[in-house]
Design an enzyme around this catalytic site. Structure first.
Site, PDB file in Angstrom:
ATOM      1  N   SER A  90       0.853  -1.171   0.000  1.00 47.66           N
ATOM      2  CA  SER A  90       0.000   0.000   0.000  1.00 47.66           C
ATOM      3  C   SER A  90       0.892   1.224   0.000  1.00 47.66           C
ATOM      4  CB  SER A  90      -0.877  -0.025   1.250  1.00 47.66           C
ATOM      5  OG  SER A  90      -1.789   1.034   1.208  1.00 47.66           O
ATOM      6  N   HIS A 104      -2.108   7.241  -4.741  1.00 48.42           N
ATOM      7  CA  HIS A 104      -2.339   6.079  -3.873  1.00 48.42           C
ATOM      8  C   HIS A 104      -2.421   4.832  -4.742  1.00 48.42           C
ATOM      9  CE1 HIS A 104      -5.563   3.225  -2.531  1.00 48.42           C
ATOM     10  NE2 HIS A 104      -4.693   3.088  -1.559  1.00 48.42           N
ATOM     11  N   HIS A 173     -19.800  12.967   2.776  1.00 49.00           N
ATOM     12  CA  HIS A 173     -20.154  14.138   3.584  1.00 49.00           C
ATOM     13  C   HIS A 173     -19.816  15.450   2.875  1.00 49.00           C
ATOM     14  CE1 HIS A 173     -15.919  13.516   4.412  1.00 49.00           C
ATOM     15  NE2 HIS A 173     -15.847  14.711   4.957  1.00 49.00           N
TER      16      HIS A 173
END
Lengths: 298, 298
Positions: A90, A104, A173
């Site tokens: 990762s 990422h 959100h």
């Protein structure tokens, strides 16, 4: 299944990626090996205050334990509580230059075990690009490379994993995508182990091709305090996504993972301010109007 | 039950607190009123770049909807999914001076409704102090005021709510308390509505007494870049707690609350760095060795 060969691949991938990134940065990544009392451990390769990267890490981990947390698998909640084995690479890299995007990438393999039952296994992974100032050419190159990596697995593979990425890396959100997307897959076990492993390897192997040219192109762009400020503000969204929504981060924190390695994904300097919006038509505004829109780039 | 009088109290409390804080800062808090399509709304009182406060907010909200999220009540998961009404005052203030602590206070009232069943109600709240550089006198004053606020409700009330606070404001992934604690209560409905409301009011009414003297004492302490840097690093823990563990934040984000008001709790400038530890015996180290230890201060 051939678990040892997955582990061997992942460790080699970590080495190749770190080597490629060190060539760009000129500074060496630090190595931290760690063990986990509950089983397993990892190798974290970390850079801070580099020439190009302000902060970042390329982590390998291999953990096992009893009690698979629900965050490990969205598709099969019935596996929660089983003993498990998980391994993966990762990475998150935060360049200093606000014109160079944050990246990422993750590839991972899971096995959920239960006495008397066949082991359940799956692969997961993907990569996604998060610019502060958008470039159409970068988004196209990144998505084209993602598409290339999946081409051997059928024409519908890239569109499916592209859509999955748009849905996963979404800040509910904020009603805002994290960046320009990429590809994402999880609970991947069809048609067979070899094909799934090949696909996962292809994604990992395309990472440097996808990111390095963008980085080379943007890392020396001149910038001022204005762009650094916007970068720090936007990095707040990265923190919000990773700590509130990211199943990988939650899985790590819930399974007693190594906190400093998991939170390597967090940016070095971040700012929050109340109800701020960029001026209409500004370069900062273009990020929202032209890039954070879940577009089909290729 | 007398829901209107709770609302009236909360709005008055917000006004009194903002007035008290404006007296210290000299700058006026901005007012934002907002509505929520699903029902209800709120009033956010916000300060940024003040003379004392670098960022902070004192929010009142009153929301209702169908489908109470699990984050609303730890004690009674069977209420998840009921329609609900929630109101509260919630505040977080981040002073600029690293010697002045960050403060959080919250008082709230919930009702979970179901056709044909008696409404279930409870109060919750508390306050906790998060210093960057610790002062024993401040921790004692803060806890003494917390204790005073609960004295009318029995000798065992403060110790119980102090312990609850230590348990709640704990970063499991760091094995670290958020600060020097305070008091916390939730799912509070015994022995009756009037007593619970009185206790909640007493906590709210003691907030300025608990925080203002500490702020007055520390807000003008001279400091350098070193202390600002440590403050920014430690503020990262505040972000981690609020986004990963805080049920109030999750409740807000899960119920479509107003994101900018909820995330007013996040500090203005935050730094993360890898595996950093203060030098043994330094002032920064003392925070860990002498203050973040879940101590009984009074």
């Amino acid at each position: 299944m051939n678990t040892p060969s997955v582990k061997e691949y992942l460790i080699d991938l970590q080495n190749r990626i770190v080597q490629g990134l060190e060539e760009v940065d000129g500074k060496t990544f630090r190595l931290d090996q760690w063990g986990r009392p509950e089983g397993g451990g990892g190798m974290s390769r970390v850079i801070e205050a580099g020439n190009v990267f302000e902060r970042g890490g390329v982590n390998f981990s291999h953990v096992y334990g009893s009690g698979l947390p629900a965050s490990a698998t969205a598709a099969r909640p019935e596996l929660a509580g089983r003993s498990f084995e998980a391994m993966g690479v990762s990475l998150v890299l935060h360049p200093r230059n606000p014109y160079a995007p944050t990246i990422h990438m993750n590839v991972r393999f899971f096995e959920a075990l239960k006495e008397g039952a066949d082991p359940v296994w799956w692969f997961g992974g993907g990569m996604d690009l998060t610019p502060y100032y958008g470039y159409e050419a970068d988004a196209i190159h990144f998505h084209q490379t993602c598409k290339d990596s999946l081409q051997p697995f059928g024409d519908d593979c890239y569109p499916r994993l592209k859509k999955w990425c748009d849905e996963y890396f979404y800040l509910k959100h904020r009603k805002e995508p994290r960046g320009v997307g990429g590809i994402f897959f999880d609970d991947w076990n069809q048609p067979d182990f070899d094909t799934c492993f090949s696909l996962t390897k292809s994604v990992g192997d395309h990472f440097l091709t996808a990111y390095q040219p963008i980085l080379e192109l943007r890392k020396d762009t001149s910038y001022s305090e204005r762009e650094r400020d916007f970068q720090a503000y936007r990095r707040g969204r990265y923190v919000e996504f990773n700590l509130v929504w990211d199943r990988g981060t939650l899985f790590g924190l819930q399974t007693g993972g190594r906190t400093e390695s998991i939170l390597m994904s967090l940016p070095p300097i971040v700012k929050w301010r109340y109800d701020w919006k960029p001026e209409a038509g500004s370069e900062e505004d273009k990020l929202y109007t032209d890039f954070l829109i879940g577009k089909d780039w290729v």
